[in-house]
Scaffold this active site. Structure first.
Site, short mmCIF file in Angstrom:
data_model
loop_
_atom_site.label_atom_id
_atom_site.label_comp_id
_atom_site.label_asym_id
_atom_site.label_seq_id
_atom_site.Cartn_x
_atom_site.Cartn_y
_atom_site.Cartn_z
N SER A 192 -5.90 7.66 -6.94
CA SER A 192 -6.53 6.42 -7.39
C SER A 192 -7.42 5.87 -6.28
O SER A 192 -6.94 5.59 -5.19
CB SER A 192 -5.46 5.39 -7.76
OG SER A 192 -4.67 5.87 -8.82
N GLU A 229 -9.39 1.89 -2.25
CA GLU A 229 -8.03 2.00 -1.75
C GLU A 229 -7.92 2.82 -0.47
O GLU A 229 -7.16 2.48 0.43
CB GLU A 229 -7.14 2.59 -2.85
CG GLU A 229 -5.66 2.46 -2.60
CD GLU A 229 -4.83 2.86 -3.82
OE1 GLU A 229 -3.97 3.73 -3.67
OE2 GLU A 229 -5.05 2.31 -4.91
N ARG A 285 -0.45 -2.12 -1.89
CA ARG A 285 -1.17 -1.04 -1.20
C ARG A 285 -1.58 -1.46 0.21
O ARG A 285 -2.66 -1.13 0.70
CB ARG A 285 -2.42 -0.62 -2.00
CG ARG A 285 -2.12 -0.13 -3.40
CD ARG A 285 -1.29 1.15 -3.42
NE ARG A 285 -1.02 1.56 -4.79
CZ ARG A 285 0.06 1.19 -5.49
NH1 ARG A 285 0.98 0.41 -4.94
NH2 ARG A 285 0.23 1.60 -6.73
#
Length: 338
Positions: free
Chosen positions: A238, A334, A165
């Site tokens: 997410s 995130e 990520r």
């Protein structure tokens, strides 16, 4: 002329649906638009923010400086060789629509990334991934335009410095580029990636063919069942990264929590399921003011209506604190926080 809007509403341009506005806002559809903006010395001196689909973003109530929305269009087959198709897409293209278009042409390889919200240009920044496939596995190169002088630069896959990520565009080169076009290498014999139990169960339950299109159908069905539609309830997918810890720490946690969900993450490392940690800490379906963790998937932070950045920050800190207290593991958010 590229129109510049003042006090532009951004609430509908971020999937969390946070109340936000931009001091100045412009849309870039082609290179000439960016060059025109950069030709204005007053604008050039501003702090610039580049906006894609707003699906991985936590906005303040007011974004100062200039917000530039990327809307560069286009998708085409560049070339093919014996082994692969090389397919280009403009940075402003909708990611899911692009993936479905490649599958409609008979080009497999991106099906596991179906239904991820956002734009093609934003996908490499986050190195988006799902069900065993990441953008880095298929990206060949990208073209980005400098926010200093508009000069184009081609970044190879290696130069993007991809990680979990993460990429160079979130690290050393953050805030310096507008990603205008991405080229993907799609193998002609791209393997089907169906290692995740959810996909296997969905394929079996629906009797789906073991094909790229079949896997895409399974991925979409699983995502629709687990994840809320941003059009119905604000969310950024997410919200926390799956933490990577030392395997020895994972082993110690297993002694205390035998049901701990973890995966190998390289030599001496383990990746923990953040959603499991959050659920065990008591946050699944729980609210804090106008925001909360989704009742069907504890990893997803949702906006029940009228939330602002401060509400998201408070819930983020509360979840992180409870997970750290229970498991000794630090969760990392995130999305990008402007």
């Amino acid at each position: 002329m590229t129109a510049i809007h003042t006090d532009a509403a951004l609430t509908s341009l971020n999937t969390l649906g946070l109340t936000a506005s931009a001091a100045r806002f412009a849309t870039v559809r082609e290179h000439a638009d960016l060059l025109q903006l950069l030709a204005d010395a007053t604008l050039r001196a501003q702090l610039w923010h580049v906006l894609g689909g707003g699906s991985n973003l936590v906005l303040p109530e007011r974004v100062e400086g200039l917000t530039v929305q990327v809307a560069v269009p286009g998708r085409r087959l560049l070339r093919e060789d014996d082994d692969a198709y090389y397919v280009a897409a403009g940075g402003g293209e909708n990611w899911h629509d692009f993936v479905q278009w490649t599958l409609a042409q008979g080009w497999g390889g991106l099906e596991n990334l179906s239904l991820i919200p956002g734009t093609v240009g934003a996908a490499p920044i986050q190195n988006i991934g799902a069900y065993g496939v990441e953008v880095k596995d298929r990206l060949f190169a990208l073209t980005a335009w400098s926010l200093q002088d508009g000069a184009p630069r081609v970044f190879s896959n290696a130069e993007c410095a991809f990680a979990y990520r993460d990429s160079i565009f979130k690290q050393a080169e953050a805030g310096r580029w507008l990603i205008a076009e991405v080229v993907f290498r799609l193998p002609k014999n791209a393997p089907l990636v169906t290692g995740y139990g959810d996909l296997q169960q969905e394929i079996a339950a629906q009797g789906l063919p073991l094909s790229h299109a079949g896997v895409a159908q399974a991925v979409m069905a699983v995502r629709r069942r687990k994840l809320p539609d941003p059009a119905q309830i604000g969310n950024a997918g997410s919200f926390f990264k799956n933490p990577i810890i030392a395997a020895s720490q994972r082993d110690a946690l297993l002694q205390q929590f035998p049901q701990l969900v973890s995966y190998p993450a390289g030599e001496g490392l383990a990746k923990l399921a953040a959603g499991w940690l959050i659920e065990q800490a008591g946050w699944k379906g729980r609210r804090l003011g106008p925001v909360g963790m989704y009742e069907k998937q504890a990893l997803v932070l949702v906006n029940h209506g009228g939330a602002a950045r401060a509400d998201v920050a408070a819930l983020t800190a509360a979840v992180q604190g409870d997970v750290a207290a229970r498991f000794g593991v630090q969760l990392e958010a995130e999305p990008v926080w402007w």
